[in-house]
Design a protein around this motif. Structure first.
Motif, PDB file in Angstrom:
ATOM      1  N   ILE A  33       5.295  24.136   5.560  1.00 35.83           N
ATOM      2  CA  ILE A  33       6.164  23.032   5.145  1.00 35.83           C
ATOM      3  C   ILE A  33       7.340  22.898   6.116  1.00 35.83           C
ATOM      4  CG2 ILE A  33       7.738  22.243   3.332  1.00 35.83           C
ATOM      5  CD1 ILE A  33       5.748  23.599   1.342  1.00 35.83           C
ATOM      6  N   ALA A  34       7.923  24.044   6.501  1.00 29.43           N
ATOM      7  CA  ALA A  34       9.045  23.989   7.448  1.00 29.43           C
ATOM      8  C   ALA A  34       8.594  23.411   8.787  1.00 29.43           C
ATOM      9  CB  ALA A  34       9.601  25.398   7.649  1.00 29.43           C
ATOM     10  N   TYR A  35       7.409  23.826   9.219  1.00 29.78           N
ATOM     11  CA  TYR A  35       6.855  23.344  10.491  1.00 29.78           C
ATOM     12  C   TYR A  35       6.716  21.824  10.458  1.00 29.78           C
ATOM     13  CZ  TYR A  35       3.819  23.922  14.632  1.00 29.78           C
ATOM     14  OH  TYR A  35       3.273  23.898  15.885  1.00 29.78           O
ATOM     15  N   ALA A  36       6.122  21.310   9.355  1.00 31.29           N
ATOM     16  CA  ALA A  36       5.929  19.861   9.231  1.00 31.29           C
ATOM     17  C   ALA A  36       7.278  19.155   9.092  1.00 31.29           C
ATOM     18  CB  ALA A  36       5.047  19.558   8.031  1.00 31.29           C
ATOM     19  N   TRP A  37       8.238  19.810   8.448  1.00 26.85           N
ATOM     20  CA  TRP A  37       9.574  19.236   8.268  1.00 26.85           C
ATOM     21  C   TRP A  37      10.229  18.983   9.623  1.00 26.85           C
ATOM     22  CZ3 TRP A  37      12.657  17.434   4.458  1.00 26.85           C
ATOM     23  CH2 TRP A  37      14.021  17.372   4.710  1.00 26.85           C
ATOM     24  N   TYR A  38      10.090  19.950  10.539  1.00 26.81           N
ATOM     25  CA  TYR A  38      10.740  19.804  11.840  1.00 26.81           C
ATOM     26  C   TYR A  38       9.928  18.967  12.820  1.00 26.81           C
ATOM     27  CZ  TYR A  38      14.355  23.172  10.730  1.00 26.81           C
ATOM     28  OH  TYR A  38      15.428  23.798  10.175  1.00 26.81           O
ATOM     29  N   PHE A  39       8.603  19.018  12.709  1.00 30.39           N
ATOM     30  CA  PHE A  39       7.793  18.401  13.763  1.00 30.39           C
ATOM     31  C   PHE A  39       6.944  17.229  13.292  1.00 30.39           C
ATOM     32  CE2 PHE A  39       8.841  22.490  15.554  1.00 30.39           C
ATOM     33  CZ  PHE A  39       9.169  22.148  16.853  1.00 30.39           C
ATOM     34  N   GLY A  40       7.092  16.809  12.054  1.00 34.41           N
ATOM     35  CA  GLY A  40       6.421  15.592  11.623  1.00 34.41           C
ATOM     36  C   GLY A  40       5.033  15.819  11.054  1.00 34.41           C
ATOM     37  N   PRO A  41       4.389  14.738  10.605  1.00 34.03           N
ATOM     38  CA  PRO A  41       3.143  14.834   9.854  1.00 34.03           C
ATOM     39  C   PRO A  41       1.942  15.261  10.708  1.00 34.03           C
ATOM     40  CG  PRO A  41       3.697  12.545  10.264  1.00 34.03           C
ATOM     41  CD  PRO A  41       4.855  13.350  10.765  1.00 34.03           C
ATOM     42  N   ALA A  81      -8.996  30.634   8.214  1.00 29.39           N
ATOM     43  CA  ALA A  81      -9.217  30.654   9.668  1.00 29.39           C
ATOM     44  C   ALA A  81      -8.842  29.310  10.274  1.00 29.39           C
ATOM     45  CB  ALA A  81     -10.670  30.996   9.979  1.00 29.39           C
ATOM     46  N   ALA A  82      -9.274  28.213   9.620  1.00 30.09           N
ATOM     47  CA  ALA A  82      -8.990  26.876  10.154  1.00 30.09           C
ATOM     48  C   ALA A  82      -7.495  26.584  10.104  1.00 30.09           C
ATOM     49  CB  ALA A  82      -9.762  25.827   9.359  1.00 30.09           C
ATOM     50  N   TRP A  83      -6.858  27.028   9.043  1.00 34.22           N
ATOM     51  CA  TRP A  83      -5.417  26.793   8.882  1.00 34.22           C
ATOM     52  C   TRP A  83      -4.642  27.484  10.007  1.00 34.22           C
ATOM     53  CZ3 TRP A  83      -3.508  25.570   3.489  1.00 34.22           C
ATOM     54  CH2 TRP A  83      -2.162  25.245   3.484  1.00 34.22           C
ATOM     55  N   LEU A  84      -4.966  28.754  10.243  1.00 39.55           N
ATOM     56  CA  LEU A  84      -4.280  29.494  11.305  1.00 39.55           C
ATOM     57  C   LEU A  84      -4.557  28.868  12.666  1.00 39.55           C
ATOM     58  CD1 LEU A  84      -4.857  33.145  10.102  1.00 39.55           C
ATOM     59  CD2 LEU A  84      -2.692  31.925  10.209  1.00 39.55           C
ATOM     60  N   PHE A  85      -5.799  28.439  12.852  1.00 39.25           N
ATOM     61  CA  PHE A  85      -6.156  27.783  14.116  1.00 39.25           C
ATOM     62  C   PHE A  85      -5.315  26.526  14.306  1.00 39.25           C
ATOM     63  CE2 PHE A  85      -8.621  24.221  15.796  1.00 39.25           C
ATOM     64  CZ  PHE A  85      -8.816  24.637  17.089  1.00 39.25           C
ATOM     65  N   ALA A  86      -5.210  25.709  13.238  1.00 42.86           N
ATOM     66  CA  ALA A  86      -4.483  24.439  13.343  1.00 42.86           C
ATOM     67  C   ALA A  86      -3.005  24.681  13.628  1.00 42.86           C
ATOM     68  CB  ALA A  86      -4.654  23.637  12.060  1.00 42.86           C
ATOM     69  N   LEU A  87      -2.454  25.787  13.123  1.00 45.07           N
ATOM     70  CA  LEU A  87      -1.038  26.069  13.348  1.00 45.07           C
ATOM     71  C   LEU A  87      -0.752  26.417  14.815  1.00 45.07           C
ATOM     72  CD1 LEU A  87      -0.181  28.106  10.162  1.00 45.07           C
ATOM     73  CD2 LEU A  87       0.605  25.818  10.737  1.00 45.07           C
ATOM     74  N   CYS A  88      -1.785  26.845  15.538  1.00 47.87           N
ATOM     75  CA  CYS A  88      -1.590  27.170  16.957  1.00 47.87           C
ATOM     76  C   CYS A  88      -1.514  25.908  17.814  1.00 47.87           C
ATOM     77  CB  CYS A  88      -2.744  28.012  17.490  1.00 47.87           C
ATOM     78  SG  CYS A  88      -3.036  29.504  16.596  1.00 47.87           S
ATOM     79  N   VAL A 148      16.355  17.782  17.377  1.00 47.28           N
ATOM     80  CA  VAL A 148      16.796  17.525  18.744  1.00 47.28           C
ATOM     81  C   VAL A 148      16.621  16.062  19.094  1.00 47.28           C
ATOM     82  CG1 VAL A 148      16.475  18.069  21.170  1.00 47.28           C
ATOM     83  CG2 VAL A 148      16.222  19.857  19.460  1.00 47.28           C
ATOM     84  N   SER A 149      15.413  15.532  18.851  1.00 45.33           N
ATOM     85  CA  SER A 149      15.108  14.179  19.296  1.00 45.33           C
ATOM     86  C   SER A 149      15.615  13.142  18.289  1.00 45.33           C
ATOM     87  CB  SER A 149      13.610  14.014  19.484  1.00 45.33           C
ATOM     88  OG  SER A 149      12.958  14.193  18.251  1.00 45.33           O
ATOM     89  N   GLY A 150      15.912  13.563  17.052  1.00 43.62           N
ATOM     90  CA  GLY A 150      16.373  12.626  16.057  1.00 43.62           C
ATOM     91  C   GLY A 150      15.261  11.892  15.337  1.00 43.62           C
ATOM     92  N   GLU A 151      14.035  12.003  15.826  1.00 43.77           N
ATOM     93  CA  GLU A 151      12.924  11.333  15.139  1.00 43.77           C
ATOM     94  C   GLU A 151      11.622  12.066  15.457  1.00 43.77           C
ATOM     95  OE1 GLU A 151      11.855   7.550  16.761  1.00 43.77           O
ATOM     96  OE2 GLU A 151      12.694   8.043  18.710  1.00 43.77           O
ATOM     97  N   THR A 152      10.656  11.904  14.567  1.00 44.98           N
ATOM     98  CA  THR A 152       9.307  12.366  14.864  1.00 44.98           C
ATOM     99  C   THR A 152       8.384  11.191  14.650  1.00 44.98           C
ATOM    100  OG1 THR A 152       9.177  13.114  12.593  1.00 44.98           O
ATOM    101  CG2 THR A 152       9.580  14.801  14.263  1.00 44.98           C
ATOM    102  N   ILE A 213      11.548  27.977  11.452  1.00 45.54           N
ATOM    103  CA  ILE A 213      10.133  28.106  11.088  1.00 45.54           C
ATOM    104  C   ILE A 213       9.749  29.580  11.081  1.00 45.54           C
ATOM    105  CG2 ILE A 213       7.780  27.552  11.795  1.00 45.54           C
ATOM    106  CD1 ILE A 213       9.009  24.993  13.080  1.00 45.54           C
ATOM    107  N   ALA A 214      10.213  30.319  12.089  1.00 47.38           N
ATOM    108  CA  ALA A 214       9.918  31.758  12.137  1.00 47.38           C
ATOM    109  C   ALA A 214      10.447  32.461  10.904  1.00 47.38           C
ATOM    110  CB  ALA A 214      10.529  32.362  13.406  1.00 47.38           C
ATOM    111  N   PHE A 215      11.653  32.026  10.447  1.00 44.73           N
ATOM    112  CA  PHE A 215      12.235  32.621   9.241  1.00 44.73           C
ATOM    113  C   PHE A 215      11.310  32.421   8.041  1.00 44.73           C
ATOM    114  CE2 PHE A 215      14.744  31.820   5.384  1.00 44.73           C
ATOM    115  CZ  PHE A 215      15.305  33.069   5.214  1.00 44.73           C
TER     116      PHE A 215
END
Lengths: 340, 224
Positions: A33-41, A81-88, A148-152, A213-215
């Motif tokens: 959720i944090a990852y998607a929050w910072y980097f978009g859908p 497995a797919a979830w971890l792959f997609a996160l990379c 940083v960019s203000g938008e995703t 996200i690491a947190f």
């Protein structure tokens, strides 16, 4: 002859593969959720696509191998497995890249070796490394976090890129090297770490967005430990090795080597320590062995990051350590009771 | 005494150098990134095999057992040198592409294997035929593997054909899709291992198919 074991009362352990995998998925949620929050859908699109494709591949292969399909589909191992792959993956990549990567994850990484429980290499990392080696341009186009960019990219734009092959050039301003990559390039050009840290992509400790996200991965990892889904040996050893290596070189020369905190909170160290390296099939199986295994991965991560050709090295470190697992297990067999 | 039919069958299929004996894997894996490279090295190996088998068979009565291996190696090395110099003269660009792998034909175990295992015990005719068939079997696998890797890796077929067949052959190159992004893995060494594995699986699958049919037919009369 039957042997009757009498003892009571029994407590149902209830630890099945399915429960284990559900725990992992729960633990992945906060970080995702944090990852998607910072980097978009785009992050969510990648995960959904990867999971669907993984289930399709799993079903197809199980049918080819004349194995029962439903029990394996519903144990969620393919989903994890797919979830971890997609996160990379980078946030926005075309759909066929996910298809190729998941194909290698499920077919070459898992089923060619005999399926769940028999694969010597972490399947998700196999798929990711195949993509990273084969498609370097697409796999290294990362995007800035919205802080940083203000938008995703909006959901519509992200879908258009993933499935329609929309021209990525129009979002060029949003793409950027990851903080790890920036440090690597800058240090190679002779710029000191203190100067690099002035760049707007850096936050308090590491990359803006990335550090939080690491947190959240760390919180998920604590959940895995609390529910006894994983043991402490691998994550502790891995993180200790990364901290020790980076502290050593940071003390030697803080101008060219970044701080331990930066290494810990950048890239995939935390998710790697708790979620990827702890894969029960491909990790070492003895307690001492797990410590060596974690230390090995941690050292390799640092070596690849600082002196290797790639900015981050979790996948390569895990695969290399997977190769050493039979050796580690051989030399760390626990003493049989009564023997010297 | 083996018949020429058996020799041909062995070389091309039953005892194929690359798919069954798994010999000469180093050049096989290293140069087969395109069809043209594969065919180029395949032909060079084929000629080496025929010539070395013939010469070894011709002198088989004069070589003492104790020194036969050094003598075979000398013969093979001389033949490879001839081929290398000829390629340098005739196909200079292809010679540059294949580079070190032409002189390395000397170390191809398949060649000394045939010299020791077949040519030194048989008359010239069968020995030369054996070299030809073994070489052809190797050539076909090199070309197939090259095609597989080139199609997947670059999305083309017969690229750089002018290196072997002269400038007129540039039209031979087939490009399937202009926008094909390329699949580097197929071109890199791991792709060679995957490709070879696929070919071996295909061969074993073809070999096993007829047997399965027979097993199904056999138990039928029992029911009476």
């Amino acid at each position: 002859m039957t042997s009757v074991i009498v003892s009571s009362p029994y407590v149902a352990q209830g630890s099945t593969l399915k429960r284990l995998m559900i725990q992992v998925i729960i633990a992945l949620l906060p970080g995702t959720i944090a990852y998607a929050w910072y980097f978009g859908p785009g992050v969510i699109i990648n995960i959904c696509l990867a999971v669907l494709l993984a289930l399709a591949f799993e079903a197809g292969i199980l049918k080819l191998r004349a194995k029962p399909v439903m029990p394996h589909l519903t144990d969620f191992s393919a989903v994890v497995a797919a979830w971890l792959f997609a996160l990379c993956l980078p946030m926005h990549i075309p759909w066929w890249l996910v298809l190729v990567g998941i194909g290698f994850t499920m077919v070459a990484g898992k089923h060619l070796y005999g399926g769940l429980g028999f694969n010597p290499f972490n399947p998700a990392m196999v798929g990711y490394v195949v993509l990273l080696i084969s498609f370097p341009r697409e796999m290294t186009t990362w995007y800035l976090p919205n802080s940083v960019s203000g938008e995703t990219l909006s959901l519509k734009e992200a879908l258009a890129y993933t499935f329609g092959g929309a021209d990525i050039q129009q979002w060029d301003a949003l793409s950027s090297a990851t903080p790890l990559d920036q440090v690597k390039t800058a240090v190679a050009q002779g710029i000191t770490v203190a100067e690099i840290r002035l760049s707007p992509v850096f936050g308090e400790y590491a990359g803006k967005g990335w550090e939080w996200i690491a947190f959240w991965w760390f919180i998920g990892g604590l959940w895995l430990l609390a529910t006894r889904t994983i043991r402490w040996h691998i994550p502790v050893a891995l993180l200790a090795a990364v901290i020790a290596m980076s502290l050593l070189f940071y003390l030697i020369n803080p101008e060219t080597y970044t701080s331990p905190l930066f290494h810990l909170l950048s890239g995939a160290v935390v998710i790697g320590a708790f979620f990827i390296a702890t894969d029960p099939v491909t990790a070492a199986t003895t307690d001492t062995g797990r410590i060596y295994y974690g230390l090995l991965i941690g050292c390799l991560i640092y070596v690849i990051r600082v002196w290797g050709g790639y900015p981050d090295g979790i996948a390569f470190a895990v695969l290399l350590a997977n190769m050493c697992v039979p050796l580690i297990d051989y030399y760390t067999q626990p003493r049989v009771y009564g023997e010297k | 005494m083996t018949t020429s039919r058996e020799i041909s069958r062995d070389g091309l299929w039953g005892n194929n150098v690359a798919l069954v004996q798994l010999l000469g894997l180093c050049p096989l894996l290293a140069v087969t990134s395109t069809v043209v490279n594969g065919i180029g090295l395949g032909i060079a190996t084929l000629i080496t095999l025929v010539l070395s088998n013939t010469i070894v068979s011709l002198i088989r009565g004069f070589v003492r057992k104790e020194v036969r291996l050094p003598v075979f190696v000398l013969i093979i090395a001389s033949v490879v040198t001839i081929i290398e110099l000829s390629m340098q003269a005739l196909f200079y660009d292809l010679y540059l592409v294949l580079g070190i792998f032409i002189p390395l034909i000397v170390t191809n175990c398949a060649i000394i294997g045939r010299a020791e295992g077949f040519a030194s015990r048989n008359p010239v005719g069968p020995a030369a035929l054996d070299g030809l068939m073994m070489g052809l079997g190797f050539l076909v696998v090199l070309a197939l593997l090259g095609a597989l890797r080139e199609i997947i890796g670059f999305g083309t077929l017969f690229a750089n054909a002018e290196l072997m067949f002269g400038d007129g052959a540039q039209t031979l190159t087939i490009e399937f899709n202009k926008d094909y992004p390329g699949f580097l893995l197929a071109v890199l060494p791991p792709g060679a291992f995957f490709g070879l594995a696929v070919l071996i699986v295909a061969k074993n699958w073809l070999d096993l198919r007829p047997r399965e049919k027979q097993e199904i037919i056999e138990p039928a009369p029992e029911t009476a």
